[in-house]
Write an enzyme that holds these catalytic residues in place. Structure first.
Site, short mmCIF file in Angstrom:
data_model
loop_
_atom_site.label_atom_id
_atom_site.label_comp_id
_atom_site.label_asym_id
_atom_site.label_seq_id
_atom_site.Cartn_x
_atom_site.Cartn_y
_atom_site.Cartn_z
N LYS A 216 0.87 -1.19 0.00
CA LYS A 216 0.00 0.00 0.00
C LYS A 216 0.89 1.22 0.00
CE LYS A 216 -4.46 0.86 0.29
NZ LYS A 216 -5.54 -0.07 -0.12
N1 GLU Z 1 -7.32 -0.04 -3.34
C1 GLU Z 1 -8.05 -1.25 -3.58
C2 GLU Z 1 -8.09 -2.10 -2.33
O1 GLU Z 1 -7.89 -1.63 -1.25
C3 GLU Z 1 -7.56 -2.00 -4.80
C4 GLU Z 1 -6.14 -2.47 -4.73
C5 GLU Z 1 -5.63 -3.06 -6.02
O2 GLU Z 1 -6.41 -3.29 -6.91
O3 GLU Z 1 -4.41 -3.29 -6.07
O4 GLU Z 1 -8.39 -3.27 -2.38
#
Ligand code: GLU
Length: 435
Positions: free
Chosen positions: A125
């Site tokens: 993240k």
């Molecule tokens: N931000 C989204 C999540 O928290 C998608 C993450 C992604 O597709 O890599 O799942």
């Protein structure tokens, strides 16, 4: 449910404010569930230590020239929590509330989420501490490009693949793809997902998170032998997740009685017309200006009379303070970490069926996986194929989580953690330790 005793976890303390702060620390929230699930799995102590530690934490300064000629410096983070199952995968958010602890928790959640739906990714993240609503488009582009170049050594289709998250979108993903490609001297579409369809994005990706929420809610209703038609839903958040979930749930026959954005909520006990509400918000207008419904605060919305509650906005909205007032029978966690560990206990006592974030919102990263596969193969699928494959993964994952929970006599959240930890641990055992 008993939990492993950990510092900062006991929320009933004389100093209520610091107790709330501890309850709302997202990394603690993640860890308390992880510890309990690990204990239930009798995870060996060595692996327990490995899986509690993020692999890599990057903190960068992001200097940019503001439109007024001044220089400002923002802080950016990227955390790779675990990459044993494949490239790290996880979104990037732009928000004033971003902290390292939050990014660590979100990266861990991505690791468990990808394992729950059994896609070959680890978890990561990122975030930049900024207020995108106070920045021009050009300033946002400069922040995005400078942040991308600051973390470029970790990025890559085989190492770490970002996606949209809070306050980031297709536009931002296009800038990341371009910046990375310029450094590599050739176009690399698979370095990021959630891109515009014109440049290697996938059909159905934008809707995938909300679609996943609709699918697992449908499965939960089936399991609880509750009807679909006429069942009342309340949705907090009307962004990419909440708005799509609202439309698809309405299409399925549920009645969406309330939705909200950051300006507040609107409700109509007979059901809102989601198409009208969408039209309103597409004009970049807040729901507080919506005339065709009654108004309600975001806090009060959570405790409205309904069968299904979808918190699809942000972390820590269902806490030990308000959990007892929740009337919904099912909570479908569209956001990451909307429920604190303290609230979990109360909801469980009250028989609320919680579809945990790492399952409920996993449709998004599953759509991202499809995009990455298509980019790498250079062969694109039609939308029906994307939606059918998404449905299959979400329904199967729901079954696997429910069966793990049933076999172990735990709630769905702990069942999901157990399934995920077991999958990640299995790969660690097979790979062994490089020393
Ligand atoms: N931000 C989204 C999540 O928290 C998608 C993450 C992604 O597709 O890599 O799942």
């Amino acid at each position: 449910m008993t939990t492993v005793s950990r510092p900062n976890q006991d929320v009933i303390r004389p100093d209520k404010e610091s107790a709330m702060l501890a309850e709302e620390n997202p990394f603690e929230a993640m860890m308390s569930r992880f510890d309990y699930a690990a204990q239930r799995l009798s995870l060996d102590p060595g692996l327990y230590k490995v899986l509690r530690a993020p692999e890599k934490q990057i903190i960068v300064s992001v200097p940019i020239l503001r439109d007024n000629g001044e220089t400002d410096v923002y802080t950016g983070y990227r955390v790779l929590y675990n990459t044993s199952r494949g490239p790290a995968k996880g979104g990037i958010r732009f928000d004033t509330a971003v902290t390292l602890d939050e990014v660590k928790a979100l990266a861990a959640w991505m690791t468990w989420k990808c394992a729950v739906v059994n896609i070959p990714f680890g978890g990561s993240k990122g975030g930049v501490v900024c207020d995108p609503f106070q920045l021009s488009n050009a300033e946002l582009e400069r922040i995005t490009r400078r942040y991308t170049s600051a973390i470029i050594d970790t990025l890559g289709p085989d190492s770490d693949v970002p996606a949209p998250d809070i306050n980031t979108n297709e536009r931002v993903m296009a800038w990341i793809m371009d910046t990375y490609s310029m450094h590599k001297r050739h176009t690399v579409t698979a370095v990021v997902t959630g891109k515009p369809v014109e440049m290697g994005g996938s059909l159905g990706r934008r809707e995938a998170t909300g679609r996943g929420c609709m699918l697992v809610t449908r499965e939960a209703l089936k399991r609880l032998r509750m009807p679909v038609t006429g069942t009342r839903v309340v949705i907090q958040g009307f962004g990419n997740v909440g708005s799509v979930a609202a439309q698809l749930m309405e299409n399925l026959g549920l009645v969406v009685v309330a939705v909200s954005d950051k300006s507040g909520g609107i409700y109509n006990l007979k059901g809102l017309k989601i198409r009208d509400v969408l039209q309103h918000s597409r004009q970049r207008r807040f729901l507080s200006d919506y005339k065709e419904a009654d108004h309600i605060t975001n806090d009060d919305l959570l405790t409205l009379d309904c069968e299904v509650l979808v918190p699809a906005a942000m972390e820590n909205v269902i806490t030990s303070q308000n959990a007892k007032d929740i009337k919904a029978r099912i909570i479908c966690e569209g956001a990451n970490g909307p429920t604190t560990a303290g609230a979990d206990k109360i909801l469980e006592q009250n028989g609320v069926f919680v579809i945990p974030d790492i399952l409920a919102n996993a449709g998004g990263v599953t759509g991202s996986y499809f995009e990455w596969v298509q980019d790498r193969g250079g062969y694109f699928w039609d939308e029906d194929t994307v939606n059918q494959r998404l449905e299959r993964i979400m329904v199967e994952s729901f079954e696997e989580v429910a069966s793990m929970a049933g076999r172990n006599g735990v709630n769905l959240r702990i069942g999901a953690y157990m399934l995920a930890i077991e999958r990640v641990a299995a790969v660690h055992r097979l790979r062994g330790m490089y020393a």
